[in-house]
Design a protein around this motif. Structure first.
Motif, PDB file in Angstrom:
ATOM      1  N   HIS A 108       0.977  -1.181  -0.138  1.00 32.42           N
ATOM      2  CA  HIS A 108      -0.091  -0.010   0.120  1.00 32.42           C
ATOM      3  C   HIS A 108       0.904   1.259  -0.072  1.00 32.42           C
ATOM      4  CE1 HIS A 108      -3.933   1.985   0.200  1.00 32.42           C
ATOM      5  NE2 HIS A 108      -4.466   0.921   0.285  1.00 32.42           N
ATOM      6  N   ALA A 109       0.329   2.457   0.145  1.00 32.59           N
ATOM      7  CA  ALA A 109       0.971   3.743   0.007  1.00 32.59           C
ATOM      8  C   ALA A 109       1.503   4.306   1.389  1.00 32.59           C
ATOM      9  CB  ALA A 109       0.318   4.732  -0.724  1.00 32.59           C
ATOM     10  N   ASP A 110       1.425   3.504   2.280  1.00 29.98           N
ATOM     11  CA  ASP A 110       1.742   3.755   3.750  1.00 29.98           C
ATOM     12  C   ASP A 110       3.162   4.327   3.937  1.00 29.98           C
ATOM     13  OD1 ASP A 110      -0.850   2.715   3.809  1.00 29.98           O
ATOM     14  OD2 ASP A 110      -0.393   1.075   5.311  1.00 29.98           O
ATOM     15  N   ILE A 259      -4.955   3.826 -12.266  1.00 22.85           N
ATOM     16  CA  ILE A 259      -5.881   2.967 -11.555  1.00 22.85           C
ATOM     17  C   ILE A 259      -5.134   2.450 -10.304  1.00 22.85           C
ATOM     18  CG2 ILE A 259      -8.009   1.563 -11.181  1.00 22.85           C
ATOM     19  CD1 ILE A 259      -8.449   2.161 -14.234  1.00 22.85           C
ATOM     20  N   ASN A 260      -5.723   2.558  -8.991  1.00 25.46           N
ATOM     21  CA  ASN A 260      -5.107   1.850  -7.759  1.00 25.46           C
ATOM     22  C   ASN A 260      -4.913   0.214  -7.966  1.00 25.46           C
ATOM     23  OD1 ASN A 260      -6.461   4.036  -7.259  1.00 25.46           O
ATOM     24  ND2 ASN A 260      -6.108   3.815  -5.043  1.00 25.46           N
ATOM     25  N   ALA A 261      -3.592  -0.084  -7.741  1.00 29.08           N
ATOM     26  CA  ALA A 261      -3.212  -1.376  -7.982  1.00 29.08           C
ATOM     27  C   ALA A 261      -3.182  -2.230  -9.185  1.00 29.08           C
ATOM     28  CB  ALA A 261      -4.330  -2.262  -7.014  1.00 29.08           C
ATOM     29  N   VAL A 262      -3.226  -1.271 -10.526  1.00 24.62           N
ATOM     30  CA  VAL A 262      -3.165  -1.637 -11.718  1.00 24.62           C
ATOM     31  C   VAL A 262      -1.603  -1.758 -12.037  1.00 24.62           C
ATOM     32  CG1 VAL A 262      -3.339  -1.253 -14.375  1.00 24.62           C
ATOM     33  CG2 VAL A 262      -5.554  -1.234 -12.654  1.00 24.62           C
ATOM     34  N   LYS A 263      -1.097  -2.884 -12.307  1.00 24.71           N
ATOM     35  CA  LYS A 263       0.300  -2.892 -12.436  1.00 24.71           C
ATOM     36  C   LYS A 263       0.814  -3.276 -13.942  1.00 24.71           C
ATOM     37  CE  LYS A 263       0.932  -1.544  -8.751  1.00 24.71           C
ATOM     38  NZ  LYS A 263       1.069  -0.126  -8.816  1.00 24.71           N
ATOM     39  N   ALA A 264      -0.079  -3.652 -14.694  1.00 25.25           N
ATOM     40  CA  ALA A 264       0.133  -3.692 -16.169  1.00 25.25           C
ATOM     41  C   ALA A 264      -0.976  -3.574 -17.175  1.00 25.25           C
ATOM     42  CB  ALA A 264       0.738  -5.259 -16.565  1.00 25.25           C
ATOM     43  N   ALA A 317      -3.898  -5.862 -15.708  1.00 24.71           N
ATOM     44  CA  ALA A 317      -3.570  -6.741 -14.603  1.00 24.71           C
ATOM     45  C   ALA A 317      -3.803  -5.809 -13.248  1.00 24.71           C
ATOM     46  CB  ALA A 317      -2.321  -7.617 -14.584  1.00 24.71           C
ATOM     47  N   MET A 318      -4.489  -6.279 -12.193  1.00 26.93           N
ATOM     48  CA  MET A 318      -4.680  -5.740 -10.794  1.00 26.93           C
ATOM     49  C   MET A 318      -3.990  -6.783 -10.077  1.00 26.93           C
ATOM     50  SD  MET A 318      -7.975  -4.965  -8.610  1.00 26.93           S
ATOM     51  CE  MET A 318      -7.949  -3.884  -7.186  1.00 26.93           C
ATOM     52  N   LYS A 319      -2.844  -6.282  -9.067  1.00 29.30           N
ATOM     53  CA  LYS A 319      -2.425  -7.039  -8.159  1.00 29.30           C
ATOM     54  C   LYS A 319      -3.127  -7.283  -6.911  1.00 29.30           C
ATOM     55  CE  LYS A 319      -0.598  -3.096  -5.123  1.00 29.30           C
ATOM     56  NZ  LYS A 319       0.568  -2.546  -4.854  1.00 29.30           N
ATOM     57  N   ALA A 322      -3.592  -5.367  -0.829  1.00 27.79           N
ATOM     58  CA  ALA A 322      -2.405  -5.042   0.103  1.00 27.79           C
ATOM     59  C   ALA A 322      -2.785  -5.295   1.557  1.00 27.79           C
ATOM     60  CB  ALA A 322      -1.836  -3.519  -0.127  1.00 27.79           C
ATOM     61  N   THR A 323      -4.063  -5.186   1.946  1.00 29.12           N
ATOM     62  CA  THR A 323      -4.394  -5.443   3.114  1.00 29.12           C
ATOM     63  C   THR A 323      -4.698  -6.720   3.615  1.00 29.12           C
ATOM     64  OG1 THR A 323      -5.104  -2.963   3.205  1.00 29.12           O
ATOM     65  CG2 THR A 323      -5.861  -4.528   5.224  1.00 29.12           C
ATOM     66  N   LEU A 324      -3.954  -7.437   4.298  1.00 27.92           N
ATOM     67  CA  LEU A 324      -4.105  -9.042   4.659  1.00 27.92           C
ATOM     68  C   LEU A 324      -4.403  -9.016   5.898  1.00 27.92           C
ATOM     69  CD1 LEU A 324      -0.481 -10.328   2.990  1.00 27.92           C
ATOM     70  CD2 LEU A 324      -3.009 -10.053   1.928  1.00 27.92           C
TER      71      LEU A 324
HETATM   72  C1  LIG Z   1     -11.555  -0.746  -6.792  1.00 28.71           C
HETATM   73  C2  LIG Z   1     -10.511  -0.911  -5.633  1.00 28.71           C
HETATM   74  C3  LIG Z   1     -10.682  -1.199  -4.326  1.00 28.71           C
HETATM   75  C4  LIG Z   1      -9.511  -1.263  -3.480  1.00 28.71           C
HETATM   76  N1  LIG Z   1      -9.728  -1.811  -2.345  1.00 28.71           N
HETATM   77  C5  LIG Z   1      -8.586  -1.843  -1.405  1.00 28.71           C
HETATM   78  C6  LIG Z   1      -8.819  -2.293  -0.245  1.00 28.71           C
HETATM   79  O1  LIG Z   1      -9.854  -2.546   0.368  1.00 28.71           O
HETATM   80  N2  LIG Z   1      -7.533  -2.558   0.794  1.00 28.71           N
HETATM   81  C7  LIG Z   1      -6.369  -2.543   0.196  1.00 28.71           C
HETATM   82  O2  LIG Z   1      -5.275  -2.636   0.934  1.00 28.71           O
HETATM   83  N3  LIG Z   1      -6.132  -1.966  -1.169  1.00 28.71           N
HETATM   84  C8  LIG Z   1      -7.369  -1.808  -1.990  1.00 28.71           C
HETATM   85  N4  LIG Z   1      -7.150  -1.463  -3.091  1.00 28.71           N
HETATM   86  C9  LIG Z   1      -5.795  -1.313  -3.826  1.00 28.71           C
HETATM   87  C10 LIG Z   1      -5.117   0.025  -3.121  1.00 28.71           C
HETATM   88  O3  LIG Z   1      -5.976   1.113  -3.347  1.00 28.71           O
HETATM   89  C11 LIG Z   1      -3.763   0.096  -3.916  1.00 28.71           C
HETATM   90  O4  LIG Z   1      -2.776  -1.068  -3.695  1.00 28.71           O
HETATM   91  C12 LIG Z   1      -2.958   1.405  -3.134  1.00 28.71           C
HETATM   92  O5  LIG Z   1      -3.649   2.494  -3.537  1.00 28.71           O
HETATM   93  C13 LIG Z   1      -1.416   1.475  -3.461  1.00 28.71           C
HETATM   94  O6  LIG Z   1      -1.541   1.860  -4.917  1.00 28.71           O
HETATM   95  P1  LIG Z   1      -0.443   0.710  -5.945  1.00 28.71           P
HETATM   96  O7  LIG Z   1      -1.173  -0.600  -5.665  1.00 28.71           O
HETATM   97  O8  LIG Z   1      -1.097   1.260  -7.234  1.00 28.71           O
HETATM   98  O9  LIG Z   1       1.034   0.810  -5.537  1.00 28.71           O
HETATM   99  C14 LIG Z   1      -8.354  -1.406  -4.127  1.00 28.71           C
HETATM  100  C15 LIG Z   1      -7.933  -0.631  -5.149  1.00 28.71           C
HETATM  101  C16 LIG Z   1      -9.295  -0.627  -6.171  1.00 28.71           C
HETATM  102  C17 LIG Z   1      -8.933  -0.375  -7.762  1.00 28.71           C
END
Ligand SMILES: Cc1cc2nc3c(=O)[nH]c(=O)nc-3n(C[C@H](O)[C@H](O)[C@H](O)COP(=O)(O)O)c2cc1C
Length: 403
Positions: A108-110, A259-264, A317-319, A322-324
């Protein structure tokens, strides 16, 4: 030039967006925007937050009697959860101590957030980096989608895989082999995918994927996946090869990758093309009764940074989230001791929602280049410019997008 800006923290009072540069006289309603917001909230594997929220956009400006005025459109999406966070997210100074977060979650971005912005509380970083922000993007993207609909451009998406389990890829093959019907609308893909709890087109794999999500969840783990976003009805000629920032494929890659978590991100057959012979990679140009066509669409509707008129196909691709709940290793920044990463209310899988967000971003990018090409202050002027271009083009080269 269209642009939008979003504001708002995940647990703040609301999200807002200002959308600027759209022509006047485009019909738009809150109902239309809200339909897209609803789609973003959906999907098996989401956490408790999506049960609390029922996202609704209120249009505050830029629209009168159901039509755009050409002025900036501002929209507000209230966070229902704000009621539970009023103190913790107080805008004014607080006279009481709040518990600071000092354990970063890997992925995550922590850690990067507190390092960069000189914060001593990871909460400050979590709030804006959360994907909650994408609700405001979907609201902005829905204005772009509405504009494109006026010109027969349609956007859709579906989930291809979750946790490495792929749906039957018949449909993806049809897209790349250009064997879908020429009047096919991308919207129909979404209509079908929206009926599945994981937005698959192939119901046979749904059960298998849900079992995989359940098992990950039981083990306190999370999953990612891949999805395809498609635009149909895009005219020939959006984008250009003149500069790095005028190429349509580069614009789309940026917008989906943001978009958050998109890696490819791949356009067309993407990575697969790197493994093939040229003769098996490019889309042969055919001639049938004066009409120019293509045998295949492996390029995904873009050549030389310019739309070819065939469906634009984007795979991303969405990774994994992050929160486990069964955390991996981290460090407590307040004690500098090795600890388990922090848990927090979270989604387990958000690939279906991510695909819907990607639809909005794709709509935005296409609308941006569409308006750059055809321009106009009113929808009527834009339509005139569009039809005059098409007439001239048809007089020189007759495109036929059937195989
Ligand atoms: C629709 C959507 C929902 C998400 N929900 C969560 C979530 O509940 N918990 C979490 O840790 N990450 C969640 N993410 C991913 C994080 O927002 C993302 O991993 C974080 O902003 C760090 O950015 P990066 O993965 O692009 O490096 C979500 C992403 C998307 C697109």
């Amino acid at each position: 030039m269209i642009r939008f800006l979003t504001a708002g923290e995940s647990h703040g009072k609301s999200l807002t967006t200002i959308v600027d540069g759209f022509p006047s006289n485009l019909k738009i309603s809150e109902g239309y925007v809200n339909q897209q917001l609803k789609r973003r909230q959906f999907g098996y594997g989401r956490g408790l937050r999506m049960k609390i929220e029922t996202d609704k956009a209120e249009i505050l400006s830029g629209v009168r009697f159901g039509k755009t005025l050409g002025s900036p459109i501002s929209m507000l999406i209230k966070n229902s959860d704000w009621e539970n966070w009023k103190t913790l997210m107080s805008v004014g100074p607080l006279n009481q101590k709040v518990q600071k977060i000092s354990i970063p979650r890997p992925g995550h971005a922590d850690l990067v957030g507190v390092s960069k912005y000189n914060f001593n509380d990871i909460r400050n970083s979590i709030e804006r980096s959360s994907a909650r922000e994408t609700a405001a993007r979907v609201a902005a993207g829905s204005i772009a989608r509405k504009l494109l609909e006026e010109f027969g451009v349609s956007i859709g998406s579906y989930v291809e895989s979750i946790g490495g389990i792929y749906q039957d890829n018949n449909f993806s093959e049809k897209l790349f082999s250009n064997t879908i019907s020429s009047n096919f609308s991308a919207q129909s893909i979404s209509d079908k995918a929206d009926k599945s709890s994981v937005r698959l087109l192939d119901p046979l794999q749904e059960e298998k994927i849900i079992r995989k999500i359940k098992s990950a969840k039981k083990n306190g783990d999370t999953l990612g996946g891949t999805f395809i976003t498609v635009a149909t009805g895009v005219p020939v000629g959006l984008g250009s090869f003149m500069n790095y920032d005028t190429k349509l494929d580069a614009e789309i890659a940026h917008s989906i990758m943001s978009i958050n978590a998109v890696k490819a991100v791949e356009i067309g057959e993407g990575f697969l093309l790197a493994e093939k012979l040229g003769s098996k990679s490019h889309d042969e140009i055919t001639l049938k009764k004066d009409f120019i066509g293509r045998k295949t669409n492996r390029a995904g509707g873009i050549e030389g940074g310019i739309s070819t008129g065939l469906p634009i196909i984007v795979r991303a691709a969405m990774k994994p989230i992050a929160t486990l709940m069964s955390p991996i290793e981290s460090v407590d920044l307040s004690t500098m001791k090795k600890v388990d990463a922090r848990r927090e209310r979270s989604d387990f899988v958000a690939v279906p929602a991510c695909a819907v967000i990607a639809e909005s971003m794709l709509a935005w990018s296409i609308a941006k280049f569409f308006l750059q090409k055809f321009g106009g202050d009113s929808l009527e002027e834009l339509k005139d410019n569009y039809s005059s271009y098409n007439k001239k083009l048809f007089g020189r080269i007759k495109h036929n997008f059937k195989s």
